[in-house]
Scaffold this motif. Structure first.
Motif, PDB file in Angstrom:
ATOM      1  N   GLU A 159     -13.980   6.160  28.814  1.00 24.61           N
ATOM      2  CA  GLU A 159     -14.975   7.091  29.347  1.00 24.61           C
ATOM      3  C   GLU A 159     -16.081   6.264  30.009  1.00 24.61           C
ATOM      4  OE1 GLU A 159     -18.226   7.356  28.331  1.00 24.61           O
ATOM      5  OE2 GLU A 159     -18.197   5.963  26.647  1.00 24.61           O
ATOM      6  N   ARG A 160     -16.732   6.826  30.999  1.00 20.97           N
ATOM      7  CA  ARG A 160     -17.828   6.090  31.652  1.00 20.97           C
ATOM      8  C   ARG A 160     -18.932   7.053  32.091  1.00 20.97           C
ATOM      9  NH1 ARG A 160     -14.306   4.125  36.849  1.00 20.97           N
ATOM     10  NH2 ARG A 160     -14.627   2.090  35.925  1.00 20.97           N
ATOM     11  N   VAL A 161     -19.123   8.135  31.293  1.00 21.20           N
ATOM     12  CA  VAL A 161     -20.105   9.154  31.685  1.00 21.20           C
ATOM     13  C   VAL A 161     -21.494   8.838  31.141  1.00 21.20           C
ATOM     14  CG1 VAL A 161     -18.441  11.004  31.954  1.00 21.20           C
ATOM     15  CG2 VAL A 161     -19.417  10.554  29.700  1.00 21.20           C
ATOM     16  N   PRO A 163     -24.881   9.967  29.433  1.00 24.10           N
ATOM     17  CA  PRO A 163     -25.465  11.059  28.660  1.00 24.10           C
ATOM     18  C   PRO A 163     -26.522  11.780  29.498  1.00 24.10           C
ATOM     19  CG  PRO A 163     -25.275   9.099  27.303  1.00 24.10           C
ATOM     20  CD  PRO A 163     -24.898   8.700  28.703  1.00 24.10           C
ATOM     21  N   LYS A 212     -14.087  -1.620  31.158  1.00 22.08           N
ATOM     22  CA  LYS A 212     -15.126  -0.852  30.450  1.00 22.08           C
ATOM     23  C   LYS A 212     -16.214  -1.780  29.895  1.00 22.08           C
ATOM     24  CE  LYS A 212     -17.447   2.141  28.247  1.00 22.08           C
ATOM     25  NZ  LYS A 212     -18.205   3.195  28.901  1.00 22.08           N
ATOM     26  N   GLU A 215     -18.486  -3.163  32.655  1.00 26.41           N
ATOM     27  CA  GLU A 215     -19.489  -2.238  33.195  1.00 26.41           C
ATOM     28  C   GLU A 215     -20.774  -2.288  32.360  1.00 26.41           C
ATOM     29  OE1 GLU A 215     -16.046   0.840  34.769  1.00 26.41           O
ATOM     30  OE2 GLU A 215     -17.300   1.429  33.098  1.00 26.41           O
ATOM     31  N   ASN A 216     -20.612  -2.209  31.053  1.00 27.54           N
ATOM     32  CA  ASN A 216     -21.814  -2.152  30.205  1.00 27.54           C
ATOM     33  C   ASN A 216     -22.461  -3.529  30.019  1.00 27.54           C
ATOM     34  OD1 ASN A 216     -21.694   0.563  30.109  1.00 27.54           O
ATOM     35  ND2 ASN A 216     -20.924   0.723  28.020  1.00 27.54           N
ATOM     36  N   ARG A 219     -24.553  -4.130  33.098  1.00 28.89           N
ATOM     37  CA  ARG A 219     -25.838  -3.424  33.080  1.00 28.89           C
ATOM     38  C   ARG A 219     -26.798  -4.102  32.096  1.00 28.89           C
ATOM     39  NH1 ARG A 219     -28.131   0.799  35.519  1.00 28.89           N
ATOM     40  NH2 ARG A 219     -29.298   2.357  34.358  1.00 28.89           N
ATOM     41  N   ARG A 257     -35.315  -1.839  35.847  1.00 32.90           N
ATOM     42  CA  ARG A 257     -36.646  -1.649  35.254  1.00 32.90           C
ATOM     43  C   ARG A 257     -36.715  -2.280  33.868  1.00 32.90           C
ATOM     44  NH1 ARG A 257     -39.632   1.776  38.078  1.00 32.90           N
ATOM     45  NH2 ARG A 257     -41.010   2.365  36.373  1.00 32.90           N
ATOM     46  N   GLY A 263     -31.351   0.363  24.380  1.00 33.35           N
ATOM     47  CA  GLY A 263     -30.827   1.179  23.288  1.00 33.35           C
ATOM     48  C   GLY A 263     -29.579   1.930  23.689  1.00 33.35           C
ATOM     49  N   CYS A 266     -24.022   2.255  23.590  1.00 33.83           N
ATOM     50  CA  CYS A 266     -23.049   1.586  24.477  1.00 33.83           C
ATOM     51  C   CYS A 266     -23.535   0.216  24.929  1.00 33.83           C
ATOM     52  CB  CYS A 266     -22.811   2.443  25.710  1.00 33.83           C
ATOM     53  SG  CYS A 266     -22.401   4.119  25.304  1.00 33.83           S
ATOM     54  N   PHE A 322     -33.681   6.812  22.990  1.00 33.43           N
ATOM     55  CA  PHE A 322     -33.322   5.508  23.570  1.00 33.43           C
ATOM     56  C   PHE A 322     -33.546   5.459  25.065  1.00 33.43           C
ATOM     57  CE2 PHE A 322     -29.339   5.382  25.977  1.00 33.43           C
ATOM     58  CZ  PHE A 322     -28.733   6.586  25.674  1.00 33.43           C
ATOM     59  N   LYS A 323     -33.666   6.664  25.698  1.00 32.67           N
ATOM     60  CA  LYS A 323     -33.999   6.674  27.130  1.00 32.67           C
ATOM     61  C   LYS A 323     -34.583   8.030  27.501  1.00 32.67           C
ATOM     62  CE  LYS A 323     -29.638   8.035  29.261  1.00 32.67           C
ATOM     63  NZ  LYS A 323     -28.683   7.676  30.290  1.00 32.67           N
ATOM     64  N   ARG A 409     -42.793   1.222  30.161  1.00 31.65           N
ATOM     65  CA  ARG A 409     -41.865   1.775  31.164  1.00 31.65           C
ATOM     66  C   ARG A 409     -42.443   1.832  32.573  1.00 31.65           C
ATOM     67  NH1 ARG A 409     -36.520   2.510  29.116  1.00 31.65           N
ATOM     68  NH2 ARG A 409     -36.733   3.005  26.926  1.00 31.65           N
TER      69      ARG A 409
HETATM   70  N1  SAJ Z   1     -32.586   0.722  30.637  1.00 34.39           N
HETATM   71  C1  SAJ Z   1     -33.650  -0.096  30.993  1.00 34.39           C
HETATM   72  N2  SAJ Z   1     -33.888  -0.358  32.312  1.00 34.39           N
HETATM   73  C2  SAJ Z   1     -33.110   0.183  33.301  1.00 34.39           C
HETATM   74  C3  SAJ Z   1     -32.021   1.007  32.950  1.00 34.39           C
HETATM   75  C4  SAJ Z   1     -31.782   1.271  31.602  1.00 34.39           C
HETATM   76  O1  SAJ Z   1     -34.378  -0.602  30.132  1.00 34.39           O
HETATM   77  O2  SAJ Z   1     -33.399  -0.080  34.468  1.00 34.39           O
HETATM   78  C5  SAJ Z   1     -32.319   0.997  29.216  1.00 34.39           C
HETATM   79  C6  SAJ Z   1     -32.474   2.469  28.854  1.00 34.39           C
HETATM   80  O3  SAJ Z   1     -33.819   2.795  28.615  1.00 34.39           O
HETATM   81  C7  SAJ Z   1     -31.618   2.546  27.612  1.00 34.39           C
HETATM   82  C8  SAJ Z   1     -30.493   1.565  27.911  1.00 34.39           C
HETATM   83  O4  SAJ Z   1     -30.972   0.730  28.947  1.00 34.39           O
HETATM   84  O5  SAJ Z   1     -32.336   2.095  26.463  1.00 34.39           O
HETATM   85  C9  SAJ Z   1     -29.199   2.189  28.324  1.00 34.39           C
HETATM   86  O6  SAJ Z   1     -29.413   3.301  29.192  1.00 34.39           O
HETATM   87  P1  SAJ Z   1     -28.501   3.592  30.478  1.00 34.39           P
HETATM   88  O7  SAJ Z   1     -29.014   4.810  31.123  1.00 34.39           O
HETATM   89  O8  SAJ Z   1     -28.421   2.369  31.321  1.00 34.39           O
HETATM   90  O9  SAJ Z   1     -27.038   3.795  29.912  1.00 34.39           O
HETATM   91  P2  SAJ Z   1     -26.380   4.715  28.752  1.00 34.39           P
HETATM   92  O10 SAJ Z   1     -26.320   3.911  27.490  1.00 34.39           O
HETATM   93  O11 SAJ Z   1     -26.977   6.073  28.673  1.00 34.39           O
HETATM   94  O12 SAJ Z   1     -24.885   4.892  29.352  1.00 34.39           O
HETATM   95  C10 SAJ Z   1     -24.136   3.729  29.702  1.00 34.39           C
HETATM   96  C11 SAJ Z   1     -23.615   3.907  31.146  1.00 34.39           C
HETATM   97  N3  SAJ Z   1     -23.031   2.646  31.613  1.00 34.39           N
HETATM   98  C12 SAJ Z   1     -23.410   2.089  32.778  1.00 34.39           C
HETATM   99  O13 SAJ Z   1     -24.270   2.564  33.487  1.00 34.39           O
HETATM  100  C13 SAJ Z   1     -22.710   0.841  33.168  1.00 34.39           C
HETATM  101  C14 SAJ Z   1     -22.568   5.018  31.152  1.00 34.39           C
HETATM  102  O14 SAJ Z   1     -21.972   5.145  32.449  1.00 34.39           O
HETATM  103  C15 SAJ Z   1     -21.488   4.735  30.108  1.00 34.39           C
HETATM  104  O15 SAJ Z   1     -20.487   5.768  30.075  1.00 34.39           O
HETATM  105  C16 SAJ Z   1     -22.150   4.669  28.752  1.00 34.39           C
HETATM  106  O16 SAJ Z   1     -23.089   3.575  28.772  1.00 34.39           O
HETATM  107  C17 SAJ Z   1     -21.070   4.444  27.702  1.00 34.39           C
HETATM  108  O17 SAJ Z   1     -20.737   5.427  26.983  1.00 34.39           O
HETATM  109  O18 SAJ Z   1     -20.483   3.349  27.638  1.00 34.39           O
END
Ligand code: SAJ
Length: 419
Positions: A159-161, A163, A212, A215-216, A219, A257, A263, A266, A322-323, A409
């Motif tokens: 999955e790659r959605v 939340p 998978k 990707e994470n 990020r 950012r 958090g 993933c 967490f976000k 933030r």
């Molecule tokens: N965050 C930052 N700065 C940023 C972007 C995010 O500090 O510029 C922080 C957020 O505040 C949060 C954390 O990173 O604490 C993760 O948030 P996120 O929005 O980047 O990701 P998630 O955990 O909600 O979802 C991720 C996504 N993966 C990617 O973007 C590569 C999503 O597509 C995946 O499906 C999900 O992980 C998963 O289930 O693996």
């Protein structure tokens, strides 16, 4: 007769439940299976146990028209989709016990022609282990092309959605589908094409597992760069938000950012699935995890120093999730920071979290109070902006001017407008 008529989804969490409901809405008969009886009871009544836009209406519809049923015990099906948690333990090692328990739960029900799909984030090699476990327990079956025995297919499709956008991303995102054999991948591809509008690209199970994790980890590493930059900017006393804004005007630069740490279930976890397997090779990924965790510790240190300078001040902790704009507290750095301060300063800490109705026990036990944002800004002298929820973005400068603020933030900077 259609190839896939009945689908069993094992695990009704953030991924399993929306996926089960979506598949049911496309005319397939779906049974959702979860070992947690209270989740099963909630979904059976047409309700949901997680906060996700548009999910409630969809679940309500497919449960009431009978296309989605739920149970704690597995049933025979054409497709078995496993979407259970794969956490890490206290030493950052992947814990696959839920995946293997799910396999054991269905193995006696498997029949020739079945398709077994793993969706849970997993270390490289997990899908092969599943295939091996199935044929060990069911010597009457083989995986891939028939080899004198009745054959089933086993595939990995992560999955790659995101939340907050799960339903639309489930339909529209491209999917990467890895088979144990080419035939397994092709069959899984045909299945996903029944409800996915994005491209369904076939590969091997091992490559799909690493895709998978990539990707994470990618990020996490990019966020670590932003967090490291924020620490460097603090050292020089330069505004990091301005530096990022200006650097991002370069056509090939896109710094993410900074924040109070990373958090969610993933990004803060998945890189460990690579680091644990090949620690000597995954050096950037390991350092990124350390930088992101260090950022949370630094915010705690800065907050403590500020509070110690103001011995009678009340402190508003703005955000626990967490976000932005979710109610999910898993691995949340904001919750970690607030918990630390609540333990140290008790009722002086005021919590604002518009997405929660009540305080989590870890905070409630320290006698801290929950408040609306207006009340907190009015009654506190210090504010820690920990999550960029929409409600906080809208708080006007006039209501914040009296505060000592740590803005993790960058939404309360009130920077001059540049043209
Ligand atoms: N965050 C930052 N700065 C940023 C972007 C995010 O500090 O510029 C922080 C957020 O505040 C949060 C954390 O990173 O604490 C993760 O948030 P996120 O929005 O980047 O990701 P998630 O955990 O909600 O979802 C991720 C996504 N993966 C990617 O973007 C590569 C999503 O597509 C995946 O499906 C999900 O992980 C998963 O289930 O693996």
């Amino acid at each position: 007769m259609p190839e896939f008529q009945k689908v069993a989804v094992i695990g009704l969490g953030y991924i399993g439940l929306p996926t089960a409901a979506l598949i049911a809405s496309r005319g397939m008969r779906v049974v959702g299976i979860d070992t947690n009886a209270s989740i099963v009871k909630t979904v059976a009544s047409g309700a949901i146990h997680i906060a996700e836009p548009d999910l409630d209406g969809l679940v309500q519809k497919v449960v009431s028209n009978g296309s989605l049923t739920v149970t704690t015990e597995p049933e025979a099906a054409d497709v078995f989709m496993i979407a259970v948690p794969t956490p890490i333990d206290s030493e950052n090692r992947p814990d696959l016990s839920c995946v293997m328990a799910a396999v054991d739960h269905i193995v006696d029900l498997l029949a020739p022609g079945n398709l077994v799909i793993l969706e849970s984030t997993s270390p490289v090699g997990t899908t092969e282990k599943i295939a091996q476990r199935i044929v060990e327990r069911r010597p009457d079956l083989s995986v891939g092309p028939p080899n004198g025995k009745a054959s089933i297919s086993v595939a990995y499709c992560p999955e790659r959605v995101l939340p907050g956008r799960i339903i639309s991303e489930l339909v529209n995102n491209d999917r990467c589908i890895g088979g144990i054999t080419t035939m397994c991948a092709r069959r899984a591809q045909r299945f996903y094409k029944m409800f996915v509008r994005g491209a369904c690209v076939a590969t091997t199970a091992r490559a799909a597992e690493l895709v998978k994790l990539t990707e994470n980890a990618y990020r996490d590493t990019n966020i670590a760069f932003a967090n490291e930059l924020s620490i460097i900017c603090d050292h020089y006393d330069i505004n990091v938000w301005e530096v990022i804004d200006l650097a991002n005007r370069h056509p090939r630069v896109n710094v993410l950012r900074p924040g109070p740490g990373v958090g969610g279930h993933c990004i803060a976890i998945d890189p460990w699935f690579i680091i644990d397997a090949v620690p000597e090779l995954a050096r950037v990924m390991k350092t990124s995890r350390e930088v992101n965790n260090r950022k949370t510790a630094l915010i705690i240190e800065r907050a403590v120093a500020l509070i110690e300078d103001h011995p009678y001040a009340n402190v508003a902790c703005c955000g626990l999730a967490f976000k932005a704009n979710v109610d999910d507290l898993r691995e949340s750095p904001a919750l970690e920071i607030a918990s630390h301060l609540a333990e140290k300063y008790g009722p002086r800490i005021k919590i604002v979290e518009p997405n929660l109705r009540q305080l989590p026990p870890v905070l409630a036990k320290h006698g801290v109070e929950m408040m609306e944002i207006d009340q907190a800004l009015h009654s506190c002298e210090i504010a820690l902006l920990l999550v960029d929820h929409d409600e906080f973005k809208m708080a006007p400068l006039a209501e914040r001017r009296h505060l000592d603020v740590i803005d993790t933030r960058g939404i309360w900077q009130d920077m001059p407008v540049r043209t």
